[in-house]
Design a protein around this motif. Structure first.
Motif, mmCIF file in Angstrom:
data_model
loop_
_atom_site.group_PDB
_atom_site.id
_atom_site.type_symbol
_atom_site.label_atom_id
_atom_site.label_comp_id
_atom_site.label_asym_id
_atom_site.label_seq_id
_atom_site.Cartn_x
_atom_site.Cartn_y
_atom_site.Cartn_z
ATOM 1 N N ARG A 1 0.835 -1.200 0.000
ATOM 2 C CA ARG A 1 0.000 0.000 0.000
ATOM 3 C C ARG A 1 0.872 1.253 0.000
ATOM 4 N NH1 ARG A 1 -4.658 1.608 4.276
ATOM 5 N NH2 ARG A 1 -5.857 0.076 3.133
ATOM 6 N N PHE A 2 1.923 1.242 0.822
ATOM 7 C CA PHE A 2 2.829 2.390 0.863
ATOM 8 C C PHE A 2 3.427 2.645 -0.513
ATOM 9 C CE2 PHE A 2 7.113 4.116 1.238
ATOM 10 C CZ PHE A 2 6.850 5.306 1.887
ATOM 11 N N LYS A 3 3.863 1.587 -1.172
ATOM 12 C CA LYS A 3 4.442 1.704 -2.514
ATOM 13 C C LYS A 3 3.434 2.310 -3.489
ATOM 14 C CE LYS A 3 5.791 -1.326 -6.240
ATOM 15 N NZ LYS A 3 5.894 -2.717 -6.635
ATOM 16 N N GLU A 4 2.193 1.818 -3.433
ATOM 17 C CA GLU A 4 1.152 2.332 -4.330
ATOM 18 C C GLU A 4 0.806 3.787 -3.999
ATOM 19 O OE1 GLU A 4 -1.057 1.919 -7.631
ATOM 20 O OE2 GLU A 4 0.254 0.380 -6.793
ATOM 21 N N ASN A 5 0.710 4.107 -2.714
ATOM 22 C CA ASN A 5 0.400 5.482 -2.312
ATOM 23 C C ASN A 5 1.511 6.449 -2.697
ATOM 24 O OD1 ASN A 5 -2.137 4.988 -1.308
ATOM 25 N ND2 ASN A 5 -1.470 4.798 0.805
ATOM 26 N N ALA A 6 2.747 5.986 -2.671
ATOM 27 C CA ALA A 6 3.866 6.848 -3.038
ATOM 28 C C ALA A 6 3.820 7.227 -4.520
ATOM 29 C CB ALA A 6 5.191 6.160 -2.724
#
Length: 112
Positions: free
Chosen positions: A10-15
Motif C-alpha cells: 500500500r505504501f508503494k502504491e500510495n507513493a
C-alpha cells in the motif's frame, strides 16, 4: 507477514499516486490477497526455479523432477497443479491448487 507485506505494498502504491488518490484506513481483503499472492510467487521462485523456467520457455520438465507427476502449469505468475479435475465444476482454486514446497515456513503460515 501477510499484513506487513500488504502495508508495504500500500505504501508503494500510495507513493506513486497523488494525495487525492491515496488509500487510507484499514487494509482491505483485496490488499491482503495481493500480499499473499506476492508471498507465494516469491516462495515459488526460490523453490521451483527450474520448473518455472521450463514452463515459461515451453520446454518439458525433466523426467527426474518430483513435481512432474502433478502436471504443473504456470498461470498468472503462479505455479499450479494440473490434473483430471480440470473438467469438473469446481472453482479454479479447488481444481488447480497452488504448488508450494513441502518444507518451509509458508506451509505453517498458510495452514494457520
Amino acid at each position: 507477514m501477510k499484513r506487513i507485506l500488504a502495508w508495504c505494498l500500500r505504501f508503494k502504491e500510495n507513493a506513486r499516486n497523488p494525495p487525492s488518490q491515496r488509500t487510507i484506513g484499514s487494509l482491505t481483503a483485496t490488499e491482503l490477497s495481493r500480499a499473499l499472492i506476492c508471498l507465494i510467487r516469491n516462495v515459488q521462485s526460490v523453490h521451483f526455479p527450474l520448473e518455472i523456467q521450463c514452463l515459461l520457455k515451453g520446454k518439458k520438465i525433466p523426467n527426474s523432477n518430483s513435481v512432474l507427476n502433478l502436471s504443473p502449469f504456470y498461470e498468472n505468475s503462479i505455479l499450479r497443479v494440473g490434473g483430471r479435475l480440470k473438467h469438473s465444476n469446481l472453482t479454479v482454486n479447488q481444481k488447480h491448487p497452488i504448488l508450494i514446497p513441502n518444507k518451509g515456513l509458508i506451509n505453517k503460515f498458510l495452514i494457520c
